[in-house]
Scaffold this motif. Sequence first.
Motif, PDB file in Angstrom:
ATOM      1  N   GLY A  67       0.812  -1.206   0.000  1.00  0.00           N
ATOM      2  CA  GLY A  67       0.000   0.000   0.000  1.00  0.00           C
ATOM      3  C   GLY A  67       0.846   1.256   0.000  1.00  0.00           C
ATOM      4  O   GLY A  67       0.538   2.244  -0.683  1.00  0.00           O
ATOM      5  N   LYS A  68       1.926   1.228   0.758  1.00  0.00           N
ATOM      6  CA  LYS A  68       2.827   2.372   0.783  1.00  0.00           C
ATOM      7  C   LYS A  68       3.466   2.582  -0.585  1.00  0.00           C
ATOM      8  O   LYS A  68       3.676   3.718  -1.027  1.00  0.00           O
ATOM      9  N   ALA A  69       3.791   1.466  -1.253  1.00  0.00           N
ATOM     10  CA  ALA A  69       4.385   1.575  -2.587  1.00  0.00           C
ATOM     11  C   ALA A  69       3.387   2.141  -3.592  1.00  0.00           C
ATOM     12  O   ALA A  69       3.750   2.902  -4.490  1.00  0.00           O
ATOM     13  N   VAL A  70       2.112   1.754  -3.452  1.00  0.00           N
ATOM     14  CA  VAL A  70       1.062   2.287  -4.322  1.00  0.00           C
ATOM     15  C   VAL A  70       0.988   3.800  -4.186  1.00  0.00           C
ATOM     16  O   VAL A  70       0.887   4.536  -5.177  1.00  0.00           O
ATOM     17  N   GLN A  71       1.044   4.284  -2.950  1.00  0.00           N
ATOM     18  CA  GLN A  71       1.024   5.730  -2.714  1.00  0.00           C
ATOM     19  C   GLN A  71       2.264   6.398  -3.294  1.00  0.00           C
ATOM     20  O   GLN A  71       2.193   7.479  -3.882  1.00  0.00           O
ATOM     21  N   ARG A  72       3.411   5.752  -3.115  1.00  0.00           N
ATOM     22  CA  ARG A  72       4.685   6.332  -3.567  1.00  0.00           C
ATOM     23  C   ARG A  72       4.752   6.460  -5.087  1.00  0.00           C
ATOM     24  O   ARG A  72       5.229   7.460  -5.614  1.00  0.00           O
ATOM     25  N   GLU A  73       4.242   5.427  -5.800  1.00  0.00           N
ATOM     26  CA  GLU A  73       4.415   5.399  -7.244  1.00  0.00           C
ATOM     27  C   GLU A  73       3.125   5.654  -8.010  1.00  0.00           C
ATOM     28  O   GLU A  73       3.127   5.651  -9.232  1.00  0.00           O
ATOM     29  N   ASN A  74       2.037   5.832  -7.282  1.00  0.00           N
ATOM     30  CA  ASN A  74       0.758   6.211  -7.890  1.00  0.00           C
ATOM     31  C   ASN A  74       0.339   5.254  -8.999  1.00  0.00           C
ATOM     32  O   ASN A  74       0.014   5.650 -10.127  1.00  0.00           O
ATOM     33  N   THR A  75       0.366   3.977  -8.681  1.00  0.00           N
ATOM     34  CA  THR A  75      -0.079   2.953  -9.626  1.00  0.00           C
ATOM     35  C   THR A  75      -0.720   1.823  -8.833  1.00  0.00           C
ATOM     36  O   THR A  75      -0.859   1.923  -7.609  1.00  0.00           O
ATOM     37  N   SER A  76      -1.119   0.756  -9.494  1.00  0.00           N
ATOM     38  CA  SER A  76      -1.803  -0.339  -8.804  1.00  0.00           C
ATOM     39  C   SER A  76      -0.813  -1.260  -8.110  1.00  0.00           C
ATOM     40  O   SER A  76       0.379  -1.335  -8.467  1.00  0.00           O
ATOM     41  N   ALA A  77      -1.311  -1.994  -7.124  1.00  0.00           N
ATOM     42  CA  ALA A  77      -0.466  -2.955  -6.408  1.00  0.00           C
ATOM     43  C   ALA A  77       0.037  -4.040  -7.339  1.00  0.00           C
ATOM     44  O   ALA A  77       1.176  -4.518  -7.212  1.00  0.00           O
ATOM     45  N   LEU A  78      -0.804  -4.434  -8.292  1.00  0.00           N
ATOM     46  CA  LEU A  78      -0.391  -5.480  -9.232  1.00  0.00           C
ATOM     47  C   LEU A  78       0.773  -5.018 -10.103  1.00  0.00           C
ATOM     48  O   LEU A  78       1.697  -5.777 -10.387  1.00  0.00           O
ATOM     49  N   GLU A  79       0.725  -3.756 -10.527  1.00  0.00           N
ATOM     50  CA  GLU A  79       1.818  -3.213 -11.337  1.00  0.00           C
ATOM     51  C   GLU A  79       3.095  -3.075 -10.507  1.00  0.00           C
ATOM     52  O   GLU A  79       4.199  -3.314 -11.005  1.00  0.00           O
ATOM     53  N   ILE A  80       2.932  -2.669  -9.252  1.00  0.00           N
ATOM     54  CA  ILE A  80       4.097  -2.577  -8.351  1.00  0.00           C
ATOM     55  C   ILE A  80       4.752  -3.949  -8.222  1.00  0.00           C
ATOM     56  O   ILE A  80       5.975  -4.099  -8.361  1.00  0.00           O
TER      57      ILE A  80
END
Length: 547
Positions: free
Chosen positions: A118-131
């Motif tokens: 979730g933190k990565a989603v916020q950081r990179e502004n994309t979906s969790a699946l893409e992260i």
Amino acid sequence: MKASYLDRTTGNTVNDKVETSEKHLQKYFPKGINFQVFNTMGREKMDFDDEGDKEILVYTCWPTVYHYAHIWNLRSYVFPDILKRLLRYSWYDVKQMMNFTDVGHLTDDGDDGEDKMGKAVQRENTSALEIAKKYETAFIDDVDTLNLTQPTEYVKASDAIGEQIEMILKLEEKGLTYVIEGDGVYMDTAKDEEYGKLTGKAYIEWLQFGKRVGDVGKRSKTDFALWKFNTAQGNRLEDLERESPWGRGFPGWHIECSAIATYGLDKTIHFHTWWDDHKWTHHNNEICQSENCHEEEFVRYWMHGAHLNLWGQKMSKSSGDFLNLSKIQEQWIDPLGYKFFTYQTHYRKQMKYTKESALRANTGYFNLKKRIQARLAVQEGNEKQSELLKATYYKAIFTALFDDMNMPRALAEVNKMLKNKEIYGDDVRFVIEEFDKIAGLKLLEVDEVEVVVEENEVTPEVAKLVLDRLWFIKNQDDENAGIVRSEIVKEWQEDYAKAVGLAEERLVLKSGKKYTEADALRKKIGDLWYDIFDKKDGYELKKKAWK
């Protein structure tokens, strides 16, 4: 015979990099050799007993795919690779599984905080699946870059939700779980009299609510989440959440490893590896849920590697204070130079990383390759004595490797051999080739361009290409970085080939006493950034230092 593994990403079967060499072990160790490993469960070094199994099952944890792997993480995958290589070298088939944690890992490594994805989603502004996809691919690339063998199979936590739910249901049927309203399903560790047996009871007694353990209504401080409800998180990851008998949510962090290992490999596996921070909680929890679910021993040999500290501090992805392979390459450190750096210390001992210490190891790595090439070039000597020394050094190196994978001692034996003038040529090649099947350092390959760069031995043309490559690496343009690297290698190899050609022509001119023409060729060789030194048996070319 070569082992093979299935690359789940592409669906292609890929040849493994480790050739089995049982015939050499039989020849040089006719009475056999014991493979000793340090088993965390027994807290001692012990002989590996295969109990008649020809296929060895290995499970290796992998951190959450919410960022690039830092070099501390990657050290934790170097020693399992040595383990696999030694087992395959000994004629075992090895099946290794590794998880990609793409759901369920909270920021406190326990049952509280935000989901790291979730933190990565916020950081990179994309979906969790893409992260997850981005950093899974990056990790697989890192494994290749370090010349580590890929596992038999990677499994995403989100692809094993069914198996995790099945395990939780079995534990629930046995009365070993309870529900905390608004939070999740928890394991009742008080009902497991052996809980904590991996590390002992002292650590459990030290734990306190509010410090390493959050108090969310748990019955015991060692209880842990098996399933978390989505309402328990302020940062919902709907594309990774699933329906369950307890409501929509996601599995706890610990259950994924147990499910993937026991359903993907077997209820009892031979080896479980990772770094030692996670033996205290994560691995104790794995043992608790696995053995209570399946009522069988979970792991025979627990193997843990020690930290790699950054300037005296433990690296942290969450703080952003970490180095990955791309960053250390910007410091002129070759990935295999970094791997060689990790070999300077036994895998169970902590290491401190500094740029200076890594650069020294990097230089040592390429110097080692040069020394090997120099010994290979010697083709005359006492053949019988060289043959005897081949056996001596082979046995010394592999005795060290089979002694809890003592790579520093094995390297010391390699260095002893290279200093011994009585072993030469193909005998040196044999020992290095066999050793490198375990070390994976590409020791017999011609020096790569990084040694030229690191030692400031480059022409201005190559220097410009190197700077271009660094720019592409910094901007994560792998395609163009790879193209420029090929140009660097081509430029360097072409210059060397030209220098050799001129040196050979000069040798003929000198033998004909045409010294003026020979001196003219010396200048042309110098223009290619090489110095030539006359020797009794010919000449020696050395790179000039680039000022």
